[in-house]
Design a protein around this motif. Structure first.
Motif, PDB file in Angstrom:
ATOM      1  N   VAL A  61      47.793  23.821   5.068  1.00  0.00           N
ATOM      2  CA  VAL A  61      47.113  22.548   4.793  1.00  0.00           C
ATOM      3  C   VAL A  61      45.654  22.614   5.217  1.00  0.00           C
ATOM      4  CG1 VAL A  61      47.016  20.111   5.428  1.00  0.00           C
ATOM      5  CG2 VAL A  61      49.214  21.161   4.879  1.00  0.00           C
ATOM      6  N   ARG A  62      45.383  23.206   6.377  1.00  0.00           N
ATOM      7  CA  ARG A  62      44.003  23.317   6.849  1.00  0.00           C
ATOM      8  C   ARG A  62      43.158  24.174   5.914  1.00  0.00           C
ATOM      9  NH1 ARG A  62      45.227  24.276  13.335  1.00  0.00           N
ATOM     10  NH2 ARG A  62      45.687  22.080  13.834  1.00  0.00           N
ATOM     11  N   GLN A  64      43.716  24.716   2.707  1.00  0.00           N
ATOM     12  CA  GLN A  64      43.516  23.986   1.462  1.00  0.00           C
ATOM     13  C   GLN A  64      42.505  22.858   1.624  1.00  0.00           C
ATOM     14  OE1 GLN A  64      44.673  24.768  -1.574  1.00  0.00           O
ATOM     15  NE2 GLN A  64      45.413  26.613  -0.563  1.00  0.00           N
ATOM     16  N   ARG A  65      42.471  22.261   2.799  1.00  0.00           N
ATOM     17  CA  ARG A  65      41.501  21.199   3.061  1.00  0.00           C
ATOM     18  C   ARG A  65      40.087  21.751   3.032  1.00  0.00           C
ATOM     19  NH1 ARG A  65      42.972  17.735   8.144  1.00  0.00           N
ATOM     20  NH2 ARG A  65      44.673  17.212   6.716  1.00  0.00           N
ATOM     21  N   ASN A  69      37.266  20.679   0.251  1.00  0.00           N
ATOM     22  CA  ASN A  69      35.941  20.145   0.596  1.00  0.00           C
ATOM     23  C   ASN A  69      34.832  20.976  -0.023  1.00  0.00           C
ATOM     24  OD1 ASN A  69      36.887  17.962   2.065  1.00  0.00           O
ATOM     25  ND2 ASN A  69      36.906  19.082   3.998  1.00  0.00           N
ATOM     26  N   ASN A  99      37.288  13.428   5.209  1.00  0.00           N
ATOM     27  CA  ASN A  99      38.437  14.347   5.262  1.00  0.00           C
ATOM     28  C   ASN A  99      39.457  14.008   4.176  1.00  0.00           C
ATOM     29  OD1 ASN A  99      39.719  16.558   6.213  1.00  0.00           O
ATOM     30  ND2 ASN A  99      40.803  15.482   7.848  1.00  0.00           N
ATOM     31  N   PHE A 101      41.615  13.892   0.420  1.00  0.00           N
ATOM     32  CA  PHE A 101      42.448  14.744  -0.419  1.00  0.00           C
ATOM     33  C   PHE A 101      42.118  14.457  -1.876  1.00  0.00           C
ATOM     34  CE2 PHE A 101      44.715  14.897   3.533  1.00  0.00           C
ATOM     35  CZ  PHE A 101      45.190  16.198   3.560  1.00  0.00           C
TER      36      PHE A 101
END
Length: 278
Positions: A61-62, A64-65, A69, A99, A101
């Motif tokens: 998840v990190r 992909q975040r 961004n 932050n 999605f």
């Protein structure tokens, strides 16, 4: 520490039994404690595995975040040059602080073409280190005859029960009846082999058929002649759409009378197999 705890539990039980005249033996108590300790260790192992999977998912998840961004920043910059306008664009500082999605406010800040490119990049870039159960939708079976099936005439419409099951993913094949009952609808491949041998003075032969939902779908033929091959096998393969609950099995031909038995031993097996392809 565990051994001390086991000793205390045993001591407590023995003391209690001294007052109540119970029939619990020291050996039984010790065995139960060992089983409990084994169960606890098993649970601890499962918890460690789950913690590892959760950790891997968090890392994914990190990553992909970060990719998201960066992609939004790049696409908003491209949209600025395409539209030559900054009225509806979100600043990089706002993006980093929010932050966000993909499902939140992206359509308001990124042009439609850029958004499509962004979605494609995200979908192709998604990966996960968590193990997946790839056998959930697999249906496949393989079975063979354990021995010679009658040296006398089997007669027509005799269902061949392949009794040794080596593979049965989906639990569709039933060795007691020789019938495969489809657990899922879809296209299947079925293949079977019937072996015959003419070791006496007369030829031996059999024609076999595959039956799907009470209809003959294919056939195979094997002929063994004493003066030549003395041994032969007939193999058939079909591809068919099968509905959930349909029966599939192999039988001797309904009108062609065979002669002799069906062989199956270490040098060559009479077998039946099938697998779902979609």
């Amino acid at each position: 520490m565990i051994s001390k705890n086991i000793f205390l539990v045993i001591l407590a039980v023995v003391t209690l039994c001294g007052f109540t005249n119970c029939e619990i033996t020291l050996e039984n108590v010790y065995q139960e404690v060992l089983e409990l300790r084994g169960a606890v260790r098993t649970l601890e192992t499962k918890l460690k595995i789950q913690d590892s999977r959760i950790s891997d998912l968090i890392k994914t998840v990190r990553r992909q975040r970060i990719v998201l961004n960066q992609a939004i920043l790049g696409e908003t910059g491209r949209g600025r040059s395409e539209k030559n306008s900054t009225n509806n664009l979100t600043s990089p500082d706002q993006i980093n602080k929010s932050n966000i999605f993909p499902s939140r406010n992206v359509s308001n800040t990124v042009p439609a073409k850029s958004l499509a490119r962004l979605e494609k990049r995200l979908l192709t870039g998604i990966s996960s280190t968590a193990p997946l159960d790839v056998t959930v939708n697999i249906v496949a079976f393989y079975a063979y005859l354990s021995t010679v099936l009658a040296h006398t005439n089997l007669g027509p419409d005799h269902t061949i029960k392949f009794d040794v099951v080596k593979t049965n993913q989906g639990q569709g094949y039933h060795s007691g009846s020789g019938v495969f009952i489809a657990p899922q609808s879809g296209f299947y491949v079925f293949t079977w082999t019937v072996r015959v041998g003419a070791y006496n003075s007369s030829p031996e032969y059999h024609s076999s058929e595959i039956v799907i939902n009470n209809s003959v779908y294919g056939s195979a033929y094997a002929l063994a002649i004493p003066a030549s091959s003395r041994d032969d096998s007939g193999t058939g393969t079909v591809v068919a759409h099968v509905n959930q609950g349909d029966d599939v099995y192999i039988k001797t031909h309904s009108s062609h009378k065979g002669n002799g038995g069906i062989l199956s031993e270490g040098f060559g097996r009479s077998s039946f197999a099938g697998w779902k392809i979609n």
